[in-house]
Design a protein around this motif. Sequence first.
Motif, PDB file in Angstrom:
ATOM      1  N   ILE A  23      37.217  40.472  35.265  1.00  0.00           N
ATOM      2  CA  ILE A  23      37.381  41.475  36.324  1.00  0.00           C
ATOM      3  C   ILE A  23      36.913  42.837  35.819  1.00  0.00           C
ATOM      4  CG2 ILE A  23      39.100  42.742  37.684  1.00  0.00           C
ATOM      5  CD1 ILE A  23      40.626  40.034  37.899  1.00  0.00           C
ATOM      6  N   LEU A  24      37.270  43.180  34.583  1.00  0.00           N
ATOM      7  CA  LEU A  24      36.804  44.443  34.000  1.00  0.00           C
ATOM      8  C   LEU A  24      35.276  44.474  33.948  1.00  0.00           C
ATOM      9  CD1 LEU A  24      37.386  47.165  32.640  1.00  0.00           C
ATOM     10  CD2 LEU A  24      37.573  45.934  30.466  1.00  0.00           C
ATOM     11  N   ASN A  25      34.662  43.374  33.518  1.00  0.00           N
ATOM     12  CA  ASN A  25      33.196  43.311  33.464  1.00  0.00           C
ATOM     13  C   ASN A  25      32.590  43.522  34.849  1.00  0.00           C
ATOM     14  OD1 ASN A  25      33.516  42.704  30.771  1.00  0.00           O
ATOM     15  ND2 ASN A  25      32.981  40.549  30.977  1.00  0.00           N
ATOM     16  N   CYS A  26      33.179  42.879  35.860  1.00  0.00           N
ATOM     17  CA  CYS A  26      32.659  42.979  37.233  1.00  0.00           C
ATOM     18  C   CYS A  26      32.815  44.401  37.767  1.00  0.00           C
ATOM     19  CB  CYS A  26      33.386  41.989  38.145  1.00  0.00           C
ATOM     20  SG  CYS A  26      32.821  42.021  39.868  1.00  0.00           S
ATOM     21  N   PHE A  27      34.030  44.929  37.676  1.00  0.00           N
ATOM     22  CA  PHE A  27      34.324  46.199  38.331  1.00  0.00           C
ATOM     23  C   PHE A  27      34.095  47.416  37.435  1.00  0.00           C
ATOM     24  CE2 PHE A  27      36.436  43.096  40.997  1.00  0.00           C
ATOM     25  CZ  PHE A  27      35.962  43.485  42.241  1.00  0.00           C
ATOM     26  N   SER A  28      33.282  47.210  36.392  1.00  0.00           N
ATOM     27  CA  SER A  28      32.745  48.343  35.642  1.00  0.00           C
ATOM     28  C   SER A  28      31.212  48.290  35.699  1.00  0.00           C
ATOM     29  CB  SER A  28      33.241  48.324  34.193  1.00  0.00           C
ATOM     30  OG  SER A  28      32.841  47.132  33.546  1.00  0.00           O
ATOM     31  N   ASN A  29      30.693  47.301  36.420  1.00  0.00           N
ATOM     32  CA  ASN A  29      29.249  47.116  36.561  1.00  0.00           C
ATOM     33  C   ASN A  29      28.732  48.015  37.698  1.00  0.00           C
ATOM     34  OD1 ASN A  29      26.696  46.148  37.468  1.00  0.00           O
ATOM     35  ND2 ASN A  29      27.099  44.159  36.556  1.00  0.00           N
ATOM     36  N   PRO A  30      27.835  48.955  37.391  1.00  0.00           N
ATOM     37  CA  PRO A  30      27.334  49.864  38.426  1.00  0.00           C
ATOM     38  C   PRO A  30      26.667  49.136  39.605  1.00  0.00           C
ATOM     39  CG  PRO A  30      26.551  50.526  36.241  1.00  0.00           C
ATOM     40  CD  PRO A  30      27.264  49.224  36.074  1.00  0.00           C
ATOM     41  N   ASP A  31      26.030  47.987  39.357  1.00  0.00           N
ATOM     42  CA  ASP A  31      25.396  47.239  40.456  1.00  0.00           C
ATOM     43  C   ASP A  31      26.432  46.704  41.435  1.00  0.00           C
ATOM     44  OD1 ASP A  31      22.817  47.651  39.525  1.00  0.00           O
ATOM     45  OD2 ASP A  31      22.842  45.840  38.289  1.00  0.00           O
ATOM     46  N   VAL A  32      27.572  46.265  40.920  1.00  0.00           N
ATOM     47  CA  VAL A  32      28.654  45.768  41.783  1.00  0.00           C
ATOM     48  C   VAL A  32      29.291  46.938  42.526  1.00  0.00           C
ATOM     49  CG1 VAL A  32      30.930  44.661  41.822  1.00  0.00           C
ATOM     50  CG2 VAL A  32      29.128  43.753  40.335  1.00  0.00           C
ATOM     51  N   LEU A  33      29.557  48.017  41.820  1.00  0.00           N
ATOM     52  CA  LEU A  33      30.292  49.142  42.401  1.00  0.00           C
ATOM     53  C   LEU A  33      29.457  49.995  43.344  1.00  0.00           C
ATOM     54  CD1 LEU A  33      32.333  50.297  39.289  1.00  0.00           C
ATOM     55  CD2 LEU A  33      33.120  48.949  41.241  1.00  0.00           C
ATOM     56  N   ARG A  34      28.145  49.884  43.265  1.00  0.00           N
ATOM     57  CA  ARG A  34      27.260  50.727  44.075  1.00  0.00           C
ATOM     58  C   ARG A  34      27.665  50.728  45.549  1.00  0.00           C
ATOM     59  NH1 ARG A  34      22.453  48.537  42.800  1.00  0.00           N
ATOM     60  NH2 ARG A  34      22.411  47.218  44.623  1.00  0.00           N
ATOM     61  N   HIS A  35      28.072  49.577  46.065  1.00  0.00           N
ATOM     62  CA  HIS A  35      28.431  49.470  47.478  1.00  0.00           C
ATOM     63  C   HIS A  35      29.897  49.092  47.680  1.00  0.00           C
ATOM     64  CE1 HIS A  35      24.292  49.942  48.559  1.00  0.00           C
ATOM     65  NE2 HIS A  35      23.920  48.824  47.988  1.00  0.00           N
ATOM     66  N   TYR A  36      30.706  49.165  46.634  1.00  0.00           N
ATOM     67  CA  TYR A  36      32.070  48.644  46.749  1.00  0.00           C
ATOM     68  C   TYR A  36      33.087  49.700  47.172  1.00  0.00           C
ATOM     69  CZ  TYR A  36      35.776  45.267  46.008  1.00  0.00           C
ATOM     70  OH  TYR A  36      36.822  44.410  46.195  1.00  0.00           O
ATOM     71  N   GLY A  37      32.810  50.964  46.892  1.00  0.00           N
ATOM     72  CA  GLY A  37      33.719  52.008  47.334  1.00  0.00           C
ATOM     73  C   GLY A  37      34.896  52.238  46.410  1.00  0.00           C
ATOM     74  N   GLN A  38      34.745  51.922  45.144  1.00  0.00           N
ATOM     75  CA  GLN A  38      35.799  52.251  44.185  1.00  0.00           C
ATOM     76  C   GLN A  38      35.157  52.704  42.890  1.00  0.00           C
ATOM     77  OE1 GLN A  38      38.064  48.594  43.461  1.00  0.00           O
ATOM     78  NE2 GLN A  38      37.403  48.593  41.346  1.00  0.00           N
ATOM     79  N   ASN A  39      35.922  53.464  42.128  1.00  0.00           N
ATOM     80  CA  ASN A  39      35.432  53.922  40.836  1.00  0.00           C
ATOM     81  C   ASN A  39      35.566  52.808  39.806  1.00  0.00           C
ATOM     82  OD1 ASN A  39      34.687  56.525  41.697  1.00  0.00           O
ATOM     83  ND2 ASN A  39      36.817  57.179  41.613  1.00  0.00           N
ATOM     84  N   SER A  40      34.819  52.951  38.743  1.00  0.00           N
ATOM     85  CA  SER A  40      34.768  51.944  37.690  1.00  0.00           C
ATOM     86  C   SER A  40      36.131  51.732  37.037  1.00  0.00           C
ATOM     87  CB  SER A  40      33.765  52.398  36.624  1.00  0.00           C
ATOM     88  OG  SER A  40      33.701  51.457  35.582  1.00  0.00           O
ATOM     89  N   LEU A  41      36.447  50.458  36.764  1.00  0.00           N
ATOM     90  CA  LEU A  41      37.614  50.156  35.945  1.00  0.00           C
ATOM     91  C   LEU A  41      37.238  50.439  34.495  1.00  0.00           C
ATOM     92  CD1 LEU A  41      38.881  46.826  37.571  1.00  0.00           C
ATOM     93  CD2 LEU A  41      39.622  49.170  38.025  1.00  0.00           C
ATOM     94  N   THR A  42      38.239  50.842  33.706  1.00  0.00           N
ATOM     95  CA  THR A  42      37.914  51.310  32.362  1.00  0.00           C
ATOM     96  C   THR A  42      38.656  50.603  31.236  1.00  0.00           C
ATOM     97  OG1 THR A  42      39.551  53.071  32.608  1.00  0.00           O
ATOM     98  CG2 THR A  42      37.261  53.617  33.170  1.00  0.00           C
ATOM     99  N   SER A  43      39.729  49.854  31.547  1.00  0.00           N
ATOM    100  CA  SER A  43      40.479  49.233  30.456  1.00  0.00           C
ATOM    101  C   SER A  43      41.138  47.933  30.891  1.00  0.00           C
ATOM    102  CB  SER A  43      41.561  50.183  29.938  1.00  0.00           C
ATOM    103  OG  SER A  43      42.633  50.252  30.866  1.00  0.00           O
ATOM    104  N   LEU A  44      41.405  47.074  29.917  1.00  0.00           N
ATOM    105  CA  LEU A  44      42.103  45.821  30.201  1.00  0.00           C
ATOM    106  C   LEU A  44      43.522  46.078  30.695  1.00  0.00           C
ATOM    107  CD1 LEU A  44      40.877  43.513  27.298  1.00  0.00           C
ATOM    108  CD2 LEU A  44      40.434  43.235  29.741  1.00  0.00           C
ATOM    109  N   ASP A  45      44.178  47.118  30.172  1.00  0.00           N
ATOM    110  CA  ASP A  45      45.528  47.453  30.643  1.00  0.00           C
ATOM    111  C   ASP A  45      45.502  47.798  32.134  1.00  0.00           C
ATOM    112  OD1 ASP A  45      46.732  47.000  28.209  1.00  0.00           O
ATOM    113  OD2 ASP A  45      46.627  49.106  27.579  1.00  0.00           O
ATOM    114  N   GLN A  46      44.508  48.556  32.540  1.00  0.00           N
ATOM    115  CA  GLN A  46      44.344  48.911  33.959  1.00  0.00           C
ATOM    116  C   GLN A  46      44.163  47.649  34.806  1.00  0.00           C
ATOM    117  OE1 GLN A  46      40.639  50.963  34.699  1.00  0.00           O
ATOM    118  NE2 GLN A  46      41.488  52.116  36.438  1.00  0.00           N
ATOM    119  N   VAL A  47      43.363  46.705  34.331  1.00  0.00           N
ATOM    120  CA  VAL A  47      43.102  45.462  35.062  1.00  0.00           C
ATOM    121  C   VAL A  47      44.360  44.606  35.131  1.00  0.00           C
ATOM    122  CG1 VAL A  47      41.743  43.344  35.137  1.00  0.00           C
ATOM    123  CG2 VAL A  47      40.647  45.489  34.490  1.00  0.00           C
TER     124      VAL A  47
END
Length: 174
Positions: A23-47
């Motif tokens: 999930i961290l890999n996915c939601f820190s990927n700029p290509d995924v987030l470009r159209h997702y409407g959320q800021n990048s995830l940054t840590s495993l604790d956050q996930v």
Amino acid sequence: MFPVLHTDRLVLRELTVNDAQAILNCFSNPDVLRHYGQNSLTSLDQVRLIINNFSKSYEEKCGIKWGIELKGQAGIIGTIGFQEWSTEHKRAEISYALFPESWGKGYALEAVNKVISFGFQEMELVRIGAIVLTENDASNKLLTKAGFEKEGVLKKYIHQNNVSYNTYVYSLIN
């Protein structure tokens, strides 16, 4: 008990802490987030906290999020689910994200169709909504293919990376 859903090629299952790195890999990927409407995830604790919140949302009947797995392969290729679930008003909003290596293979439509069916039949939803950035051509096409109707535009509705974006509002009525 969390519902596990099956399609021809996919298993939709509960997300666990074992999925945190994916999930961290996915939601820190700029290509995924470009159209997702959320800021990048940054840590495993956050996930891990987010995964815990998904579990609480399901228990409280205000949301449900599945991990998408290919049948016979361990590890998720994306996520899909409902948020803003209102049992009183019989509605929810669908959202999904696939890892870039799984784009263009029909997995998203397969998962969306299964989740729509579950929403109408098991959750007794009357309306499933979707909010999509106007620039997100792939998602706009997918929702149209799945039978959603475009209802209008929400101006400057999503703010991401210091930019405000217009979104389309879609609905699918049972």
